[in-house]
Design a protein around this motif. Structure first.
Motif, short mmCIF file in Angstrom:
data_model
loop_
_atom_site.label_atom_id
_atom_site.label_comp_id
_atom_site.label_asym_id
_atom_site.label_seq_id
_atom_site.Cartn_x
_atom_site.Cartn_y
_atom_site.Cartn_z
N PHE A 69 -7.59 -0.52 -0.67
CA PHE A 69 -6.48 -1.45 -0.85
C PHE A 69 -6.74 -2.77 -0.11
O PHE A 69 -6.48 -3.85 -0.64
CB PHE A 69 -5.16 -0.83 -0.37
N GLY A 89 0.53 1.59 -3.54
CA GLY A 89 -0.92 1.82 -3.46
C GLY A 89 -1.30 3.26 -3.12
O GLY A 89 -2.45 3.51 -2.77
N TRP A 97 0.84 -1.20 0.00
CA TRP A 97 0.00 0.00 0.00
C TRP A 97 0.88 1.25 0.00
O TRP A 97 0.63 2.20 -0.77
CB TRP A 97 -0.94 0.00 1.22
#
Ligand code: CA
Length: 365
Positions: A344, A136, A132
């Motif tokens: 996510f 992300g 992430w």
């Protein structure tokens, strides 16, 4: 000032990367940059040389010095050596130290949303956190959050999935959480509060004494390796899992922006990539050492391992979702980051349901 010819190929290479100016680079005389040695201080929230976290900070300083050929030297300070654990953020923000190492949830007093970058209850595991942050959009959001403080955040380590903590009595139902005085910082603490307990925030160094004296009934800290190093098993008998509140806590580096920008580009790249190396180093070390420590806690120290009952976990999950939704409703910055994290989590849960999870399950068949 020392003149060093060895610097020359690097500045040439950098200019080639610049494309349009490449020709100029080759035309330039074979110069030479003054060899400047930068001295940084690193303040940390850990006791000096604390296993894996404090030593991880030492590791980072040593590889930066090695990779830079001694051009960037970093002196590492433990908790209370230069400043106390909870003063790390301000110290680096002011520039009294150039880099800090700790955990973002300590800074919720500065920005509620900071804690989203260490861990959220029932959130991402270590690999998912890294994904992430790096891929992300997480790190961009974190950078934006710390901009007003003159700080650049960077992940430096992850504890791995934590343990639920040490309890001096068993937790058999939701009722047992009521009146429970537990050292549990951050969002996990808010959840416990809503479940009827009393969360206490204490730096690591004060946990053992507080539990032994009965000032607290329970504590979480990290995982088997660090918990064993603190001797917490001598103060409480029941060791619970899973660490619902910290499923993969990212450790935080904060770099003073002005100090970073004052470095030449190659040293900036060294700092950045050394942080990535230290990120991998700490998680790898902890995973290996947690295995050994869990075994010795159970077999040598006769610790009673317990799993939180499903209805307790379900209740805590419900409280967590409620609290996070309320915090998001009250703070648009918090909401933006939480939305990104949730998005996510949803995606990666679908992927990991057919990958990680299935491998772990099939191993146990
Ligand atoms: Ca913890």
């Amino acid at each position: 000032m020392t003149i060093q010819q060895g610097q020359q190929p690097l500045s040439r290479r950098q200019m080639i990367q610049g494309g349009a100016v490449a020709a100029a680079a080759f035309a330039a005389p074979a110069i030479v940059r003054a060899e400047e040695v930068h001295q940084w201080k690193m303040v940390t929230t850990w006791p000096k040389n604390f296993p894996a976290l404090g030593t991880g900070a030492n590791f980072l300083a040593s590889i930066i010095e090695e990779m830079s050929g001694g051009r960037l030297k970093i002196k590492v300070f433990g908790d209370k050596e230069l400043v106390g654990a909870f003063e790390v953020f301000d110290t680096v923000s002011r520039g009294t130290a150039q880099i800090g190492h700790g955990a973002a949830y300590y800074w919720k007093g500065k920005q509620q949303a900071a804690q989203l970058f260490s861990a959220i209850p029932f959130g991402l595991n270590p690999q998912e956190m890294n994904s992430w942050l790096y891929y992300g959009g997480g790190l961009q959001l974190w950078t934006k959050l710390y901009e007003p403080f003159g700080l650049i955040p960077v992940p430096i380590g992850n504890t791995g999935v934590q343990m639920g903590g040490w309890f001096n009595r068993e937790i058999k139902s939701v009722e047992d959480l009521k009146g429970l005085k537990m050292r549990i910082p951050g969002l996990g603490g808010e959840v416990l509060k809503r479940a009827g307990g009393t969360p206490v925030s204490l730096p690591g160094g004060e946990i053992y004494t507080a539990l032994q004296s009965g000032a607290i009934d329970a504590t979480e800290w990290i995982g088997p390796y660090n918990d064993q190093a603190f001797g917490i098993y001598k103060a409480a008998k029941f060791y619970y899992y899973p660490g619902w509140h910290e499923p993969g806590t990212t450790l935080e580096g904060i770099i003073n922006k002005k100090a970073y920008e004052a470095l030449p580009k190659d040293l900036q790249a060294i700092v950045w990539n050394a942080c990535k190396a230290a990120n991998l180093e700490m998680l790898s070390e902890l995973t290996a050492k947690n295995n050994d420590a869990l075994e010795s806690l159970i077999n040598q120290h006769k610790v009673q391992l317990r799993r939180f009952p499903d209805d307790v976990l379900r209740h805590l999950r419900k409280m967590s979702d409620e609290i996070l939704a309320e915090m998001a409703a009250a703070d648009p910055v918090f909401k933006e980051i939480l939305d990104s994290l949730y998005k996510f989590r949803k995606q990666v849960s679908a992927w990991h349901a057919v990958s990680e999870q299935m491998v772990l399950e099939s191993r146990g068949l």
